[in-house]
Enzyme design. Structure first.
Site, PDB file in Angstrom:
ATOM      1  N   GLN A 185      15.084  55.490   6.452  1.00 41.55           N
ATOM      2  CA  GLN A 185      15.663  54.845   5.320  1.00 41.55           C
ATOM      3  C   GLN A 185      14.582  54.501   4.203  1.00 41.55           C
ATOM      4  OE1 GLN A 185      19.095  51.930   4.928  1.00 41.55           O
ATOM      5  NE2 GLN A 185      17.468  50.648   5.127  1.00 41.55           N
ATOM      6  N   GLY A 198      24.143  41.751   6.190  1.00 39.57           N
ATOM      7  CA  GLY A 198      24.306  40.646   6.885  1.00 39.57           C
ATOM      8  C   GLY A 198      24.219  40.647   8.448  1.00 39.57           C
ATOM      9  N   ALA A 199      24.572  39.756   9.266  1.00 34.76           N
ATOM     10  CA  ALA A 199      24.495  39.574  10.446  1.00 34.76           C
ATOM     11  C   ALA A 199      22.971  39.289  10.811  1.00 34.76           C
ATOM     12  CB  ALA A 199      24.733  40.602  11.277  1.00 34.76           C
ATOM     13  N   LEU A 200      22.571  38.617   9.856  1.00 38.49           N
ATOM     14  CA  LEU A 200      21.138  38.379   9.931  1.00 38.49           C
ATOM     15  C   LEU A 200      20.246  37.783  11.105  1.00 38.49           C
ATOM     16  CD1 LEU A 200      20.916  36.721   6.318  1.00 38.49           C
ATOM     17  CD2 LEU A 200      21.024  38.978   6.748  1.00 38.49           C
ATOM     18  N   ASP A 226      14.074  50.873  10.235  1.00 39.78           N
ATOM     19  CA  ASP A 226      14.663  52.098   9.564  1.00 39.78           C
ATOM     20  C   ASP A 226      13.839  52.976   8.850  1.00 39.78           C
ATOM     21  OD1 ASP A 226      17.484  51.244  10.232  1.00 39.78           O
ATOM     22  OD2 ASP A 226      17.003  49.575   9.146  1.00 39.78           O
ATOM     23  N   HIS A 253      15.423  39.879   9.331  1.00 32.84           N
ATOM     24  CA  HIS A 253      15.610  39.780   8.024  1.00 32.84           C
ATOM     25  C   HIS A 253      14.948  38.606   7.528  1.00 32.84           C
ATOM     26  CE1 HIS A 253      19.390  41.927   9.533  1.00 32.84           C
ATOM     27  NE2 HIS A 253      19.132  42.424   8.415  1.00 32.84           N
ATOM     28  N   SER A 293      17.991  43.754  15.617  1.00 34.79           N
ATOM     29  CA  SER A 293      18.925  44.554  14.999  1.00 34.79           C
ATOM     30  C   SER A 293      20.197  43.788  15.150  1.00 34.79           C
ATOM     31  CB  SER A 293      19.130  45.831  15.731  1.00 34.79           C
ATOM     32  OG  SER A 293      20.311  46.568  15.161  1.00 34.79           O
TER      33      SER A 293
HETATM   34  O1  PAF Z   1      19.354  48.386   6.079  1.00 34.62           O
HETATM   35  C1  PAF Z   1      20.410  48.083   5.681  1.00 34.62           C
HETATM   36  O2  PAF Z   1      20.659  47.097   5.995  1.00 34.62           O
HETATM   37  C2  PAF Z   1      21.159  48.996   4.900  1.00 34.62           C
HETATM   38  O3  PAF Z   1      21.066  50.239   4.741  1.00 34.62           O
HETATM   39  C3  PAF Z   1      21.102  48.598   3.246  1.00 34.62           C
HETATM   40  C4  PAF Z   1      19.358  48.853   2.770  1.00 34.62           C
HETATM   41  C5  PAF Z   1      20.961  47.135   3.015  1.00 34.62           C
HETATM   42  C6  PAF Z   1      21.899  49.386   2.391  1.00 34.62           C
HETATM   43  O4  PAF Z   1      23.048  49.020   2.622  1.00 34.62           O
END
Ligand code: PAF
Length: 280
Positions: A153, A31-33, A150, A37, A185
């Site tokens: 990630q 969230g907090a788009l 990220d 996003h 972000s």
């Molecule tokens: O990148 C993010 O916002 C988070 O790490 C994710 C991938 C939604 C997992 O909670």
């Protein structure tokens, strides 16, 4: 746009759509788009029949309880943005819904999680691995979209998808930046006016570090340059600046090795932890 809070409703709706032959693109978020996003939603819309966005501030990936407490939660505004972007489904479960039973499984991503974010945020990637695999099982997407801000990630999730044979494609998408270079972000909203004015130095430093490496400077000297750079801006607390192989994330000493190089940074600014990277 459909908004679901339960796993059962989400699965029921999506199974019906899949039976009708629709492909599903998935954008997992906390969230907090912001526009970053929305660019993932736009990419998904181009490549799939249906786009699903999840909004869930995942407690298991926060190693710092204060950070979890302060994480911005703006569901109503997020839904307005998603509606405007013509997202088809929003899945916004509660923590109780996601974790009716706390998972006992633990991921070990090896060297991918012993560096950078993994080193400074112990348990973070285990929490990401758990929640993303649960979400993948719930949504069953054909493609899932992640931002390259990220970068670590993305590497961890790619590894997980390959190791566990998830039947989906991971689509990494470029980092979106503000006009002054600051990577978009959700955490930027927590910066004070003064901190926000200084924040673009993170990207400026990455650009300078890239130029140094490209002109043959060693990684060690480039790291020393970064530490020196922030001496002029004591508001920053540099956590790390690492020069790593884009795929393996292993440290590299000189950027003239084959393959892509990533310069990754994490720094605190006014109590807000910001990360960014540049790839060349
Ligand atoms: O990148 C993010 O916002 C988070 O790490 C994710 C991938 C939604 C997992 O909670």
């Amino acid at each position: 746009m459909q908004l679901f809070n339960t796993i059962a409703e989400t699965q029921y709706y999506l199974k019906t759509q899949q039976k009708a032959g629709k492909t599903i693109g998935f954008v997992p978020t906390m969230g907090a788009l912001h526009s970053g996003h929305i660019s993932l939603i736009e990419s998904s819309k181009k490549e799939n029949d249906l786009t699903v966005c999840s909004i869930f501030v995942n407690p298991t990936q926060f190693n710092n309880p204060e950070d979890l407490k302060k994480y911005p939660r703006t569901l109503e505004k997020d839904c307005e943005m998603l509606e405007a972007a013509q997202c088809d489904v929003v899945f916004a479960p509660s923590a109780e819904e996601m974790y009716a039973v706390l998972p006992k499984l633990k991921f070990d991503f090896g060297t991918l999680e012993t560096v950078m974010e993994g080193k400074f945020r112990p348990g973070h990637f285990n929490g990401v691995g758990i929640v993303v695999s649960k979400l993948f099982h719930m949504v069953k997407p054909d493609k899932a979209y992640f931002g390259l801000k990220d970068l670590q990630q993305v590497a961890v999730i790619r590894q997980m998808v390959s190791d566990l044979s998830f039947d989906l494609e991971i689509i990494p998408c470029p980092t979106l930046r503000e006009a002054d270079g600051l990577a978009m972000s959700s955490r930027n909203t927590r910066l004070s006016v003064e901190a926000r004015a200084l924040a673009p130095h993170i990207h400026k430093l990455l650009v300078l570090a890239k130029e140094k490496l490209q002109s043959g400077e060693s990684s060690v000297k480039t790291q020393a340059f970064a530490a020196e750079y922030f001496k002029n801006y004591p508001e920053f607390e540099l956590e790390y600046l690492e020069i790593a192989d884009f795929d393996s994330l292993e440290t590299i000493t000189q950027a003239n090795t084959p393959g892509k190089t990533a310069i990754c940074i994490a720094a605190f600014l006014g109590g807000v932890r910001l990360i960014d990277n540049i790839v060349f």
